[in-house]
Scaffold this motif. Structure first.
Motif, PDB file in Angstrom:
ATOM      1  N   LYS A  60       0.865  -1.175   0.000  1.00  0.00           N
ATOM      2  CA  LYS A  60       0.000   0.000   0.000  1.00  0.00           C
ATOM      3  C   LYS A  60       0.900   1.223   0.000  1.00  0.00           C
ATOM      4  CE  LYS A  60      -3.849   2.345   0.186  1.00  0.00           C
ATOM      5  NZ  LYS A  60      -4.783   2.356  -0.964  1.00  0.00           N
ATOM      6  N   ARG A  61       0.923   1.933  -1.125  1.00  0.00           N
ATOM      7  CA  ARG A  61       1.848   3.046  -1.284  1.00  0.00           C
ATOM      8  C   ARG A  61       1.507   4.233  -0.388  1.00  0.00           C
ATOM      9  NH1 ARG A  61       0.891   3.849  -7.415  1.00  0.00           N
ATOM     10  NH2 ARG A  61      -0.997   2.764  -6.801  1.00  0.00           N
ATOM     11  N   VAL A  98     -13.668  -8.171   2.687  1.00  0.00           N
ATOM     12  CA  VAL A  98     -13.632  -8.259   4.152  1.00  0.00           C
ATOM     13  C   VAL A  98     -12.259  -7.779   4.608  1.00  0.00           C
ATOM     14  CG1 VAL A  98     -13.808  -9.757   6.177  1.00  0.00           C
ATOM     15  CG2 VAL A  98     -15.202 -10.249   4.140  1.00  0.00           C
ATOM     16  N   GLY A  99     -12.239  -6.904   5.600  1.00  0.00           N
ATOM     17  CA  GLY A  99     -10.970  -6.422   6.135  1.00  0.00           C
ATOM     18  C   GLY A  99     -10.778  -4.936   5.899  1.00  0.00           C
ATOM     19  N   ASN A 100      -9.797  -4.370   6.574  1.00  0.00           N
ATOM     20  CA  ASN A 100      -9.529  -2.936   6.514  1.00  0.00           C
ATOM     21  C   ASN A 100      -8.331  -2.576   5.656  1.00  0.00           C
ATOM     22  OD1 ASN A 100     -11.653  -2.352   8.374  1.00  0.00           O
ATOM     23  ND2 ASN A 100     -10.303  -2.929  10.075  1.00  0.00           N
ATOM     24  N   ALA A 207       3.787  -2.257   9.527  1.00  0.00           N
ATOM     25  CA  ALA A 207       2.766  -1.454  10.183  1.00  0.00           C
ATOM     26  C   ALA A 207       1.640  -2.289  10.778  1.00  0.00           C
ATOM     27  CB  ALA A 207       2.184  -0.450   9.182  1.00  0.00           C
ATOM     28  N   SER A 208       1.731  -3.593  10.679  1.00  0.00           N
ATOM     29  CA  SER A 208       0.700  -4.489  11.199  1.00  0.00           C
ATOM     30  C   SER A 208       1.298  -5.408  12.254  1.00  0.00           C
ATOM     31  CB  SER A 208       0.109  -5.347  10.066  1.00  0.00           C
ATOM     32  OG  SER A 208      -0.437  -4.545   9.047  1.00  0.00           O
ATOM     33  N   VAL A 247     -11.629 -18.420  13.353  1.00  0.00           N
ATOM     34  CA  VAL A 247     -10.611 -17.419  13.043  1.00  0.00           C
ATOM     35  C   VAL A 247     -10.679 -16.246  14.008  1.00  0.00           C
ATOM     36  CG1 VAL A 247     -10.677 -18.039  10.591  1.00  0.00           C
ATOM     37  CG2 VAL A 247     -12.006 -16.093  11.391  1.00  0.00           C
ATOM     38  N   ASN A 248      -9.544 -15.637  14.231  1.00  0.00           N
ATOM     39  CA  ASN A 248      -9.472 -14.398  14.997  1.00  0.00           C
ATOM     40  C   ASN A 248      -9.548 -13.182  14.091  1.00  0.00           C
ATOM     41  OD1 ASN A 248      -9.243 -15.641  17.477  1.00  0.00           O
ATOM     42  ND2 ASN A 248      -7.013 -15.715  17.412  1.00  0.00           N
ATOM     43  N   ARG A 249      -9.181 -13.398  12.817  1.00  0.00           N
ATOM     44  CA  ARG A 249      -9.139 -12.302  11.849  1.00  0.00           C
ATOM     45  C   ARG A 249      -9.260 -12.898  10.467  1.00  0.00           C
ATOM     46  NH1 ARG A 249      -3.727  -8.844  11.232  1.00  0.00           N
ATOM     47  NH2 ARG A 249      -4.202  -7.682   9.316  1.00  0.00           N
ATOM     48  N   PHE A 250      -9.903 -12.149   9.565  1.00  0.00           N
ATOM     49  CA  PHE A 250     -10.155 -12.686   8.235  1.00  0.00           C
ATOM     50  C   PHE A 250     -10.163 -11.556   7.218  1.00  0.00           C
ATOM     51  CE2 PHE A 250     -13.093 -14.273   4.900  1.00  0.00           C
ATOM     52  CZ  PHE A 250     -12.453 -15.458   4.575  1.00  0.00           C
ATOM     53  N   GLU A 251      -9.518 -11.792   6.066  1.00  0.00           N
ATOM     54  CA  GLU A 251      -9.529 -10.827   4.971  1.00  0.00           C
ATOM     55  C   GLU A 251      -9.932 -11.561   3.696  1.00  0.00           C
ATOM     56  OE1 GLU A 251      -5.811  -8.118   6.704  1.00  0.00           O
ATOM     57  OE2 GLU A 251      -5.583  -9.260   4.836  1.00  0.00           O
TER      58      GLU A 251
END
Length: 256
Positions: A60-61, A98-100, A207-208, A247-251
Motif C-alpha cells: 500500500k503506497r 472483508v478487512g480494513n 505497520a501491522s 478465526v481471529n481475523r479474516f480478509e
C-alpha cells in the motif's frame, strides 16, 4: 515474517496498477484483448520446484513516498536479482470484501532457495534498505513459504479470483479448516475451484501486528459474481459459524 526483499515492485508495475489496465502479466501466452480498453491481457503461469521460496506481496503506497520508492527500487532490485529473486506475476485487486487493508495489488515473487534469500538478508546494506520501506509505503505485507512440492499455478484473463487470508483461532483452529472442506462441493457447483493454499506462511510487515495467518486460499471463479452467489447459498449460511469460531481475523479480496 521472513521474506525480505519480496516487496521490490518496479515503478512501471505500480503505474499500471494505478491506471487499472493490467490483470495478469508475465510468463505466458494466450493474449486476449479487452473491448473496453483495447489492452491485451495474458494468461499467466507460475511453475516452481520443491525447495524454492514463493512469496505473495501486498503493498500500500504512501502518497508522498514516490522518491523513497524510487530509491528503494534502484538499490534493492539489482541486488535481489543478483541472488536469484524473480518477479513471477501480478494480479489486480478489484475490491476488499472483508478487512480494513486495501493494497495496491498482489505481486508474486520467487527465490531459487532459502540460501539464495539469505544472501540478501546477510548483505551489509540490507538492514538500512529494509528500514526505508515505511518512507515509501504505508504498509507492505509479505507472505512466504518454502515449497514442499512442485507448484504449477495458472491465472487466466477470462476468469475471476478471490484470496482469503485467515488468522486461525488457536482455541478452535480446526473449525476454519473444516469450513473449507465443507464448502468445496458447493463452490465447485457455482463455478469455483480451489487452486492454491499456502499454509502457515512466514509473515512480514512494518505497520501491522507480526502475527502470521494460518492459511491463504485462492479460488478461481468462472463468473465475476461467483463469490457473491456462494455467500448467498445455503451451504455458506449453514457453515459460516465455523468461520466465526475458527478465526481471529479474516480478509477477503477479489482479484483479476
Amino acid at each position: 515474517m521472513r521474506i525480505n526483499n519480496k516487496s521490490l515492485i518496479p515503478h512501471t508495475m505500480l503505474l499500471t496498477l494505478s491506471l487499472g489496465l493490467l490483470a495478469c502479466t508475465n510468463n505466458v501466452s494466450s493474449p486476449k484483448s479487452s473491448p473496453q480498453t483495447g489492452v491485451t491481457h495474458k494468461e499467466t503461469s507460475i511453475n516452481l520446484s520443491k525447495g524454492q521460496l514463493f512469496s505473495l506481496v501486498m503493498p500500500k503506497r504512501r502518497e508522498a513516498g514516490e522518491q523513497a520508492r524510487q530509491k528503494y527500487y534502484k538499490e534493492v532490485l539489482p541486488l535481489g536479482e543478483s541472488f536469484g529473486l524473480k518477479r513471477e506475476a501480478l494480479l489486480q485487486i478489484d475490491d476488499t470484501l472483508v478487512g480494513n487493508f486495501s493494497p495496491d495489488g498482489l505481486i508474486f515473487y520467487s527465490w531459487p532457495s532459502k540460501a539464495a534469500e539469505n544472501k540478501l538478508i546477510s548483505h551489509q546494506d540490507w538492514p538500512s534498505m529494509k528500514q526505508s520501506r515505511p518512507q515509501g509505503w504505508n504498509e507492505i505485507k509479505i507472505y512466504t513459504q518454502e515449497l514442499e512440492r512442485d507448484l504449477h499455478l495458472t491465472f487466466k484473463p477470462d476468469k475471476h479470483y478471490t484470496l482469503a487470508v485467515a488468522w486461525l483461532n488457536p482455541t478452535n483452529p480446526n473449525d476454519y479448516l473444516q469450513y473449507m472442506d465443507n464448502i468445496k462441493e458447493s463452490v465447485n457447483e457455482l463455478g469455483g475451484r480451489f487452486i492454491y493454499k499456502m499454509n502457515n506462511p512466514n509473515f512480514e510487515a512494518h505497520a501491522s501486528p507480526l502475527i502470521a495467518p494460518g492459511q491463504l486460499t485462492f479460488v478461481e471463479w468462472d463468473t465475476p459474481d461467483g463469490i457473491a452467489k456462494f455467500q448467498q447459498s445455503s451451504t455458506f449460511k449453514q457453515h459460516s459459524h465455523l468461520i466465526k469460531s475458527g478465526v481471529n481475523r479474516f480478509e477477503l479480496y477479489k482479484l483479476k
